[in-house]
Motif scaffolding. Structure first.
Motif, PDB file in Angstrom:
ATOM      1  N   THR A  25       0.827  -1.203   0.000  1.00 34.24           N
ATOM      2  CA  THR A  25       0.000   0.000   0.000  1.00 34.24           C
ATOM      3  C   THR A  25       0.864   1.258   0.000  1.00 34.24           C
ATOM      4  OG1 THR A  25      -1.674  -1.207   1.244  1.00 34.24           O
ATOM      5  CG2 THR A  25      -1.824   1.201   1.256  1.00 34.24           C
ATOM      6  N   ARG A  54      -1.634   7.704  -5.743  1.00 33.16           N
ATOM      7  CA  ARG A  54      -0.851   7.382  -6.942  1.00 33.16           C
ATOM      8  C   ARG A  54      -0.781   8.572  -7.893  1.00 33.16           C
ATOM      9  NH1 ARG A  54      -3.942   3.779  -9.290  1.00 33.16           N
ATOM     10  NH2 ARG A  54      -4.346   5.047 -11.107  1.00 33.16           N
ATOM     11  N   GLY A  69      -3.177   1.721 -12.408  1.00 37.71           N
ATOM     12  CA  GLY A  69      -4.328   1.032 -11.862  1.00 37.71           C
ATOM     13  C   GLY A  69      -4.038   0.468 -10.492  1.00 37.71           C
ATOM     14  N   SER A  70      -5.099  -0.017  -9.871  1.00 31.77           N
ATOM     15  CA  SER A  70      -4.996  -0.619  -8.546  1.00 31.77           C
ATOM     16  C   SER A  70      -5.858  -1.863  -8.505  1.00 31.77           C
ATOM     17  CB  SER A  70      -5.474   0.356  -7.475  1.00 31.77           C
ATOM     18  OG  SER A  70      -4.693   1.523  -7.475  1.00 31.77           O
ATOM     19  N   SER A 112      -0.713  -1.855  -6.996  1.00 30.28           N
ATOM     20  CA  SER A 112      -1.026  -0.843  -7.997  1.00 30.28           C
ATOM     21  C   SER A 112       0.165  -0.663  -8.922  1.00 30.28           C
ATOM     22  CB  SER A 112      -1.411   0.479  -7.327  1.00 30.28           C
ATOM     23  OG  SER A 112      -0.370   0.932  -6.485  1.00 30.28           O
ATOM     24  N   ASN A 113      -0.060   0.079 -10.010  1.00 24.70           N
ATOM     25  CA  ASN A 113       1.013   0.274 -10.975  1.00 24.70           C
ATOM     26  C   ASN A 113       0.870   1.614 -11.686  1.00 24.70           C
ATOM     27  OD1 ASN A 113      -1.277  -1.114 -12.477  1.00 24.70           O
ATOM     28  ND2 ASN A 113       0.025  -0.401 -14.151  1.00 24.70           N
TER      29      ASN A 113
END
Length: 108
Positions: free
Chosen positions: A19, A24, A45-46, A51-52
């Motif tokens: 997390t 983000r 995205g998550s 996420s990334n």
């Protein structure tokens, strides 16, 4: 902006397995500033596995931005298991100083 030929496509994926302590989008904004007109954040995205952030590079190589991206991520104190993936195949730790230091992580 001049986009590179698909054969020379350069991209970076930043995977956050833990997390984040910030949104983000704040990280994405800082990365956009670092990339200037040589690249851009193209998505993110998550999900349940983390996420990334996706980045496409238009000028130079993905490796040209490794240290700058690391600095941004360190400023936000991202988790130590965060991984920077260059062109889909080479993985780097955020907190490793050498550009040649890779990490092995089977998750993407």
């Amino acid at each position: 902006m001049t986009h590179q030929n698909i054969e020379n496509e350069q991209y970076i994926i930043i995977n956050f397995y833990s997390t984040l302590n910030v949104g983000r989008s704040a990280i994405e904004d800082e990365l956009e500033d670092v990339l200037e007109d040589k690249g851009e954040v193209t998505g993110g995205g998550s999900g349940v596995s983390g996420s990334n952030i996706d980045i496409e590079i238009y000028e130079g190589t993905a490796y040209d931005f490794l240290n700058s991206i690391r600095e941004v991520l360190k400023e936000f104190s991202v988790p130590t298991d965060t991984v920077i993936i260059m062109n889909g195949n080479e993985r780097f730790s955020v907190y490793e100083e050498s550009t040649g230091s890779t990490v092995s992580r089977n998750q993407t």
